[in-house]
Design a protein around this motif. Sequence first.
Motif, PDB file in Angstrom:
ATOM      1  N   TRP A 132       0.840  -1.191   0.000  1.00 22.24           N
ATOM      2  CA  TRP A 132       0.000   0.000   0.000  1.00 22.24           C
ATOM      3  C   TRP A 132       0.878   1.246   0.000  1.00 22.24           C
ATOM      4  O   TRP A 132       2.067   1.191   0.332  1.00 22.24           O
ATOM      5  CB  TRP A 132      -0.941   0.012   1.208  1.00 22.24           C
ATOM      6  CG  TRP A 132      -0.256   0.216   2.542  1.00 22.24           C
ATOM      7  CD1 TRP A 132       0.327  -0.750   3.319  1.00 22.24           C
ATOM      8  CD2 TRP A 132      -0.055   1.453   3.224  1.00 22.24           C
ATOM      9  NE1 TRP A 132       0.867  -0.194   4.447  1.00 22.24           N
ATOM     10  CE2 TRP A 132       0.649   1.167   4.425  1.00 22.24           C
ATOM     11  CE3 TRP A 132      -0.396   2.772   2.949  1.00 22.24           C
ATOM     12  CZ2 TRP A 132       1.005   2.157   5.333  1.00 22.24           C
ATOM     13  CZ3 TRP A 132      -0.043   3.756   3.860  1.00 22.24           C
ATOM     14  CH2 TRP A 132       0.643   3.440   5.037  1.00 22.24           C
ATOM     15  N   SER A 133       0.296   2.340  -0.383  1.00 24.33           N
ATOM     16  CA  SER A 133       0.978   3.624  -0.362  1.00 24.33           C
ATOM     17  C   SER A 133      -0.060   4.716  -0.175  1.00 24.33           C
ATOM     18  O   SER A 133      -1.234   4.536  -0.519  1.00 24.33           O
ATOM     19  CB  SER A 133       1.742   3.847  -1.668  1.00 24.33           C
ATOM     20  OG  SER A 133       2.416   5.097  -1.670  1.00 24.33           O
ATOM     21  N   GLU A 134       0.382   5.827   0.372  1.00 22.39           N
ATOM     22  CA  GLU A 134      -0.511   6.973   0.461  1.00 22.39           C
ATOM     23  C   GLU A 134      -0.745   7.511  -0.941  1.00 22.39           C
ATOM     24  O   GLU A 134       0.180   7.771  -1.696  1.00 22.39           O
ATOM     25  CB  GLU A 134       0.117   8.053   1.347  1.00 22.39           C
ATOM     26  CG  GLU A 134      -0.769   9.257   1.569  1.00 22.39           C
ATOM     27  CD  GLU A 134      -0.093  10.292   2.449  1.00 22.39           C
ATOM     28  OE1 GLU A 134       0.306  11.348   1.916  1.00 22.39           O
ATOM     29  OE2 GLU A 134       0.055  10.031   3.659  1.00 22.39           O
ATOM     30  N   ARG A 135      -2.005   7.677  -1.294  1.00 22.85           N
ATOM     31  CA  ARG A 135      -2.379   8.170  -2.609  1.00 22.85           C
ATOM     32  C   ARG A 135      -2.266   9.698  -2.659  1.00 22.85           C
ATOM     33  O   ARG A 135      -2.075  10.349  -1.625  1.00 22.85           O
ATOM     34  CB  ARG A 135      -3.811   7.734  -2.929  1.00 22.85           C
ATOM     35  CG  ARG A 135      -3.960   6.226  -3.100  1.00 22.85           C
ATOM     36  CD  ARG A 135      -5.427   5.816  -3.098  1.00 22.85           C
ATOM     37  NE  ARG A 135      -6.215   6.591  -4.041  1.00 22.85           N
ATOM     38  CZ  ARG A 135      -6.316   6.325  -5.341  1.00 22.85           C
ATOM     39  NH1 ARG A 135      -5.670   5.294  -5.852  1.00 22.85           N
ATOM     40  NH2 ARG A 135      -7.067   7.066  -6.132  1.00 22.85           N
ATOM     41  N   PRO A 136      -2.394  10.289  -3.851  1.00 28.26           N
ATOM     42  CA  PRO A 136      -2.346  11.752  -3.939  1.00 28.26           C
ATOM     43  C   PRO A 136      -3.382  12.453  -3.070  1.00 28.26           C
ATOM     44  O   PRO A 136      -3.170  13.588  -2.640  1.00 28.26           O
ATOM     45  CB  PRO A 136      -2.599  12.013  -5.430  1.00 28.26           C
ATOM     46  CG  PRO A 136      -2.061  10.799  -6.112  1.00 28.26           C
ATOM     47  CD  PRO A 136      -2.399   9.666  -5.192  1.00 28.26           C
ATOM     48  N   ASP A 137      -4.513  11.782  -2.781  1.00 28.93           N
ATOM     49  CA  ASP A 137      -5.539  12.387  -1.928  1.00 28.93           C
ATOM     50  C   ASP A 137      -5.272  12.164  -0.442  1.00 28.93           C
ATOM     51  O   ASP A 137      -6.078  12.554   0.407  1.00 28.93           O
ATOM     52  CB  ASP A 137      -6.933  11.872  -2.291  1.00 28.93           C
ATOM     53  CG  ASP A 137      -7.088  10.360  -2.090  1.00 28.93           C
ATOM     54  OD1 ASP A 137      -6.145   9.720  -1.574  1.00 28.93           O
ATOM     55  OD2 ASP A 137      -8.145   9.817  -2.474  1.00 28.93           O
ATOM     56  N   GLY A 138      -4.122  11.550  -0.103  1.00 28.12           N
ATOM     57  CA  GLY A 138      -3.753  11.329   1.284  1.00 28.12           C
ATOM     58  C   GLY A 138      -4.306  10.058   1.888  1.00 28.12           C
ATOM     59  O   GLY A 138      -3.998   9.719   3.034  1.00 28.12           O
ATOM     60  N   LYS A 139      -5.121   9.315   1.131  1.00 25.33           N
ATOM     61  CA  LYS A 139      -5.710   8.078   1.639  1.00 25.33           C
ATOM     62  C   LYS A 139      -4.934   6.881   1.105  1.00 25.33           C
ATOM     63  O   LYS A 139      -4.284   6.969   0.060  1.00 25.33           O
ATOM     64  CB  LYS A 139      -7.183   8.000   1.228  1.00 25.33           C
ATOM     65  CG  LYS A 139      -8.016   9.131   1.826  1.00 25.33           C
ATOM     66  CD  LYS A 139      -9.457   9.070   1.366  1.00 25.33           C
ATOM     67  CE  LYS A 139     -10.265  10.216   1.977  1.00 25.33           C
ATOM     68  NZ  LYS A 139     -11.681  10.208   1.522  1.00 25.33           N
TER      69      LYS A 139
END
Length: 220
Positions: A132-139
């Motif tokens: 997993w990774s933090e997405r551009p929207d922070g989620k």
Amino acid sequence: MCGRFALYSPYPRLSEALRLPLEEAGELTPRYNVAPGTWITVVRHPNDDAPLVMNEAWWGYRPHWAREKAPEPINATVEKVATSNYFRGAFAHHRCLVPADGWYEWLPVEGRKQPHFLCREDREPLWLAGIWSERPDGKPGCAILTEPARGVASEIHDRMPLVLDDKSLEPWLDPHLTDRETIRVVVHHLAAGRFTHWPVSTRVNKPTHDDEGLIESVDA
């Protein structure tokens, strides 16, 4: 590949099967047709020092540093996940588990595709390896790892999700374990002989269909 799965085991059963300290997640809604591009249940450490939690991540991996039109894969192959520029940071620091009761694959039969449901012979929950990774929207967003199909799974498709055995769950989730060679030594997939499958209704082809009848055996 792994593009559709089911998760209907309640939280207490998952918590017992995980055998690791886990913060209470509450009730989980049974889902029999989990599709990409939706919020799915994952087990992860939100950061290196945070307790293990069971919460949601978007099924689609796009790191926050990626360009706007960067790909958003739902799967990452075991052959490349540790070395690919797109995945290797998450492989080293942000591994997760995706609980499932089984997954679907489609077998070409006389010009059509017959869906099959694959699961453990003993019907215990599966633990799919993910990153997993933090997405551009922070989620958080995630991808499920896949490997060459083994055992009866190879009768249906040439790829399958990387299903971990019980002893591999803790090291896979350990955010302080970052060396890829060590990870390969201590993390193992579930034995090929532990899986079974059967044909199911083509109703599963539509993600809007989501009920217990989807996993029932039908005549192929």
